[in-house]
Design an enzyme around this catalytic site. Sequence first.
Site, PDB file in Angstrom:
ATOM      1  N   HIS A 133       0.873  -1.180   0.000  1.00 48.17           N
ATOM      2  CA  HIS A 133       0.000   0.000   0.000  1.00 48.17           C
ATOM      3  C   HIS A 133       0.914   1.236   0.000  1.00 48.17           C
ATOM      4  O   HIS A 133       2.038   1.185   0.520  1.00 48.17           O
ATOM      5  CB  HIS A 133      -0.837  -0.050   1.284  1.00 48.17           C
ATOM      6  CG  HIS A 133      -1.886   1.005   1.405  1.00 48.17           C
ATOM      7  ND1 HIS A 133      -1.610   2.295   1.816  1.00 48.17           N
ATOM      8  CD2 HIS A 133      -3.227   0.966   1.207  1.00 48.17           C
ATOM      9  CE1 HIS A 133      -2.733   2.984   1.850  1.00 48.17           C
ATOM     10  NE2 HIS A 133      -3.725   2.211   1.484  1.00 48.17           N
ATOM     11  N   ASP A 210       3.297  -4.668   7.880  1.00 46.80           N
ATOM     12  CA  ASP A 210       2.078  -3.873   7.784  1.00 46.80           C
ATOM     13  C   ASP A 210       0.912  -4.851   7.919  1.00 46.80           C
ATOM     14  O   ASP A 210       0.589  -5.587   6.977  1.00 46.80           O
ATOM     15  CB  ASP A 210       2.076  -3.149   6.427  1.00 46.80           C
ATOM     16  CG  ASP A 210       0.743  -2.460   6.139  1.00 46.80           C
ATOM     17  OD1 ASP A 210      -0.213  -2.634   6.936  1.00 46.80           O
ATOM     18  OD2 ASP A 210       0.660  -1.766   5.111  1.00 46.80           O
ATOM     19  N   GLN A 213      -4.203  -5.427   6.823  1.00 42.76           N
ATOM     20  CA  GLN A 213      -5.149  -6.419   6.281  1.00 42.76           C
ATOM     21  C   GLN A 213      -4.914  -7.797   6.890  1.00 42.76           C
ATOM     22  O   GLN A 213      -5.550  -8.769   6.469  1.00 42.76           O
ATOM     23  CB  GLN A 213      -5.020  -6.507   4.744  1.00 42.76           C
ATOM     24  CG  GLN A 213      -5.220  -5.210   4.002  1.00 42.76           C
ATOM     25  CD  GLN A 213      -6.673  -4.736   4.000  1.00 42.76           C
ATOM     26  OE1 GLN A 213      -7.587  -5.475   4.355  1.00 42.76           O
ATOM     27  NE2 GLN A 213      -6.879  -3.494   3.604  1.00 42.76           N
ATOM     28  N   LYS A 236     -10.216  -1.026  10.744  1.00 46.49           N
ATOM     29  CA  LYS A 236     -10.344  -2.255   9.944  1.00 46.49           C
ATOM     30  C   LYS A 236     -10.604  -3.475  10.830  1.00 46.49           C
ATOM     31  O   LYS A 236     -10.760  -4.586  10.332  1.00 46.49           O
ATOM     32  CB  LYS A 236      -9.084  -2.457   9.098  1.00 46.49           C
ATOM     33  CG  LYS A 236      -8.898  -1.386   8.016  1.00 46.49           C
ATOM     34  CD  LYS A 236      -7.830  -1.791   7.044  1.00 46.49           C
ATOM     35  CE  LYS A 236      -7.125  -0.633   6.389  1.00 46.49           C
ATOM     36  NZ  LYS A 236      -7.856  -0.010   5.299  1.00 46.49           N
ATOM     37  N   CYS A 374      -4.860   2.572  -3.584  1.00 48.00           N
ATOM     38  CA  CYS A 374      -3.623   3.105  -2.984  1.00 48.00           C
ATOM     39  C   CYS A 374      -2.474   2.120  -3.128  1.00 48.00           C
ATOM     40  O   CYS A 374      -1.644   1.965  -2.213  1.00 48.00           O
ATOM     41  CB  CYS A 374      -3.812   3.477  -1.511  1.00 48.00           C
ATOM     42  SG  CYS A 374      -5.044   4.734  -1.269  1.00 48.00           S
TER      43      CYS A 374
END
Length: 416
Positions: A133, A210, A213, A236, A374
């Site tokens: 991202h 990261d 997700q 999220k 993104c």
Amino acid sequence: MDKLDIEVLSGKLDAELIKKDFPVLSNSVNNAPLVYLDSGASAQMPQSVIDRINHYHQYEHANIHRGVYELSEQATISYESVRSTVARFLNVTDTAEVIFTKGTTHAINLVAHAFGRTFVRAGDEIVISHMEHHSNIVPWQQLCEEVGATLKIIPISDIGELDLEEYRRLLSDRTKIVAVTHVSNVLGTINPIKEMVALAHAKDIPVLVDGAQGAPHMKVDLQELDCDFYIFSGHKVCGPTGIGILYGKRDWLERMNPYEGGGDMILSVTFEKTTYAEIPAKFEAGTPPIASAIGLGEAIKYLESIGLENIENHEKVLTQYATEALSDISGLTVYGTAPQKAGVISFGVKGVHPHDMGTLLSDDGVAVRAGHHCAQPVMQRYKVPATTRASFYLYNTLDDIDKLVDSVRSAKKIFS
Ligand code: 7TS
């Protein structure tokens, strides 16, 4: 895969029942019931989280870490207790390693500044992947430009997996950090983080993951993954916006300079010299989003009450069902077909622009995302300007997927 098989497979999670916990999901859009398939962008909040935030505002609000009066002490206890909830969620033991941030983007910028400006010099290298991202690209690019370091990119295969051979080759004496996503927000690929961390650690290179997700969709065990930094966003994981988590190993956090200066992050200040507070306060300058942190704690408790393993399993079933149904549509291409894949399906339909597809689906009440997500380098890799993306969560049902597929079929007819 027929519906009966699926009901058996997703057994432990009743998405119809779970859906009732989320007030937004009983709304209609364009006179059609809302089918929410954009949890990859932001998940919805259950009533318990909304109630917890409201309760805080109505009865508990005061600034934290400074009042001697009861209300402030109580707000401090509520805020600080979320650190323990997050530590349990990530399976870490030292709560001082849990830093509250504004979100994933803020947390990555924090590390790029605080780690980067302490440890990265001209001639050094930073390894990221082609599926990041923008928030795990741009802060590192800015750092490289500032100090004269170089960004190295792990390539991705046609099905959307990282090339681990090339990754091995990229790790060198010059590599100062690896920053890689746990799960791609476009392709859905779940990366082999444990293996990647082990390869980097064999060369004493720290790894930032990261988890924007990742953390929402599977049980994350940081003692097992052993990464040095793990990051995710509150919004999220069924929590509110404005809050995120940076987990960092104590050893790194203590050696890093603070990112932002201000109240709450100091031990003492004179005009001659400031000394900094211990972690985690050193990285939490200013009044934090207290209500959002408390809401995040409630969201994590909600997910834990359902079970992260059950959520992961449910999403796998939804993804398989949706992939099979969508693939039956002629002219439809799914981008990202790795065997290890989370609940994200990016697709394109020949002759229909992804944005038009998104708009037509919206007319049927189906909320998906269309665009570059993104992650423009991923679009460049697959030579498409944009994709349409459906992303699933614990409250999505097989009926939601049927509506998506019907709506895609109708949209396609309009353009043929
Ligand atoms: N990293 C990944 C892998 C993401 O998917 C996102 C947000 C971010 C970082 C940034 O998170 P933020 O909370 O700081 O904004 N991804 C998306 C998306 O896929 N659609 O909207 C936001």
